[in-house]
Design a protein around this motif. Structure first.
Motif, short mmCIF file in Angstrom:
data_model
loop_
_atom_site.label_atom_id
_atom_site.label_comp_id
_atom_site.label_asym_id
_atom_site.label_seq_id
_atom_site.Cartn_x
_atom_site.Cartn_y
_atom_site.Cartn_z
N MET B 199 0.84 -1.20 0.00
CA MET B 199 0.00 0.00 0.00
C MET B 199 0.87 1.25 0.00
O MET B 199 1.91 1.32 0.64
CB MET B 199 -0.98 0.00 1.17
CG MET B 199 -0.38 -0.18 2.54
SD MET B 199 -1.67 -0.63 3.71
CE MET B 199 -1.88 0.90 4.56
N PHE B 200 0.41 2.23 -0.78
CA PHE B 200 1.12 3.50 -0.89
C PHE B 200 0.23 4.60 -0.34
O PHE B 200 -0.97 4.62 -0.60
CB PHE B 200 1.43 3.77 -2.37
CG PHE B 200 2.02 5.12 -2.61
CD1 PHE B 200 3.37 5.35 -2.38
CD2 PHE B 200 1.24 6.18 -3.05
CE1 PHE B 200 3.91 6.60 -2.59
CE2 PHE B 200 1.78 7.44 -3.26
CZ PHE B 200 3.12 7.65 -3.03
N SER B 201 0.82 5.51 0.42
CA SER B 201 0.02 6.61 0.97
C SER B 201 0.88 7.87 1.08
O SER B 201 2.11 7.79 1.09
CB SER B 201 -0.52 6.22 2.34
OG SER B 201 0.55 5.96 3.22
N VAL B 202 0.21 9.01 1.15
CA VAL B 202 0.92 10.28 1.28
C VAL B 202 0.32 11.04 2.47
O VAL B 202 -0.81 10.79 2.87
CB VAL B 202 0.81 11.14 0.00
CG1 VAL B 202 1.37 10.39 -1.18
CG2 VAL B 202 -0.63 11.55 -0.26
N SER B 203 1.08 11.99 3.01
CA SER B 203 0.57 12.79 4.12
C SER B 203 1.35 14.09 4.22
O SER B 203 2.38 14.26 3.58
CB SER B 203 0.67 12.00 5.43
OG SER B 203 2.00 11.57 5.64
N ASP B 204 0.83 15.00 5.06
CA ASP B 204 1.45 16.31 5.34
C ASP B 204 1.65 17.13 4.06
O ASP B 204 2.76 17.18 3.51
CB ASP B 204 2.82 16.14 6.03
CG ASP B 204 2.71 15.46 7.37
OD1 ASP B 204 1.59 15.40 7.88
OD2 ASP B 204 3.73 14.99 7.87
#
Lengths: 143, 241
Positions: B199-204
């Protein structure tokens, strides 16, 4: 730099070995600037480029096999069998082998020597025996 | 089993005020950041296997240039895409090569490649999925080959493993790529009975000059899609480290 290569492509600063996959098979050449495809073909015709096969795998047909990476496997080699899509690693003889050869009626065993050495020594021994036999038969004929 | 999952992490992404707009490059930005990958075990994340600093320039029309240092050999690597071909160069990787049938010897100081496709490896994976994959992957769902695990460099013809992916794009979170992606082993599009294998995710999110870029990109790869690993990965990501 060629016009067709945009500004974001890294600039070459000195002689660079370039593996170029735009043509098939890929070609390798040495240049201080990127070649266009047409310039690459000219370099290939001028014998200034070599074909490169990805992952060092030569082109193969069904039924053919290749051997590779001998240096990586000290006691064997890898063989790719395209019909079964398998790579078979074949081991060679153990490092410490013993070679046997005849010297007259005696059987000698030399540790650590090669089979070829044993064959050569065997042939030399046989020649010496033949020379001795000829000499002794000649001396019997002419007393 | 020691490894629970492998994590590719890009952190500290920043613009440093280098958004540009000029006739030669069009409109784009230059980003700076740190990329690393490390194993996460039940004792927590291990020290990164590899950690690099990079700069990434992205321009309109999917043009990009990525520069980073190989911390194993201390060489500078540059990759770029001009809309048609991918260029890579390793400064300082010199040697001698035989050219042509005549086997003419030629010495060189650097090594470079021109390719029709680009496959990100190890530390480049999260950068590619988060900021560069939109140049190749235009659909939200699809199948892609061998982009998750790195194959050992053996001379075996590539028989790629297919992965079905499901992307969510949110331009308020990421101007250049997906906001999240789930990967499933195989080509089947039925994901109801399956657990993701990565799983790939992004934040900030960081916003400047009309661009939204996440400060943190994360690609977690599980050895097998198990409930336990998924739960651990979610807890790990929630904890914020």
């Amino acid at each position: 730099m060629d016009n067709e290569i945009k500004n974001l492509a890294p600039q070459l600063q000195r002689s660079t070995a370039i593996t170029d996959s735009r043509l098939s098979p890929a070609l390798r050449y040495v240049s201080a600037s990127w070649h266009t495809e047409s310039k690459l073909k000219v370099a290939a015709r001028a014998d200034m480029a070599s074909p490169v096969f990805e992952n060092s795998i030569p082109p193969f047909n069904l039924g053919r096999s290749w051997r590779a990476a001998v240096s990586k496997f000290r006691f064997g080699f890898q063989e790719y069998r395209p019909l079964t899509n398998k790579v078979v690693t074949t081991s060679r003889q153990p490092k410490h082998t013993y070679t046997r050869f005849f010297f007259g009626p005696l059987l000698f065993t030399l540790p650590g020597s090669s089979l070829e050495l044993g064959v050569i020594l065997g042939i030399v021994t046989a020649l010496i025996l033949v020379v001795f036999a000829l000499r002794s038969s000649g001396s019997r004929r002419n007393p | 089993m020691k490894m629970h999952f492998l994590i590719y992490l890009v952190s500290g992404l920043t613009f440093n005020g280098t958004a540009f707009s000029d006739p030669a490059r069009g409109k784009g930005i230059t980003l700076y950041g740190v990329s690393q990958h490390s194993y996460v075990t039940e004792d927590g994340p291990e020290a990164p296997d590899m950690k690099i600093e990079f700069s990434l320039t992205i321009a309109e029309g999917c043009l990009w240039r990525l520069t980073h240092t190989n911390n194993t050999y201390g060489q500078v690597l540059e990759h770029s895409y001009d809309g048609t071909n991918y260029y890579s160069i390793v400064r300082g990787a010199g040697g001698t090569v035989e050219l042509g049938i005549a086997k003419t010897l030629a010495s060189y100081k650097d090594s470079a490649t021109i390719r029709k496709s680009f496959r990100p490896r190890t530390i480049l994976k999260a950068i590619w999925w988060g900021l560069l994959s939109s140049c190749q992957i235009t659909n939200g769902n699809g199948t892609i080959n061998d982009f998750i695990f790195d194959r050992p460099p053996v001379a075996i013809p590539d028989i790629p493993d297919p992965y079905f992916y499901q992307q969510v794009s949110d331009r308020a979170v990421n101007s250049f790529g997906p906001s999240s992606t789930l990967f499933y082993s195989g080509e089947s599009t039925n994901v109801n009975e399956r657990l993701p294998i990565a799983m790939f995710s992004v934040s900030d999110v960081l916003t400047q000059d009309g661009f939204n870029v996440p400060r943190k990109l994360e690609l977690a790869v599980f050895r097998s899609g198990s409930v336990r690993q998924m739960a651990e990965a979610k807890n790990y990501m929630r904890s914020g480290r």
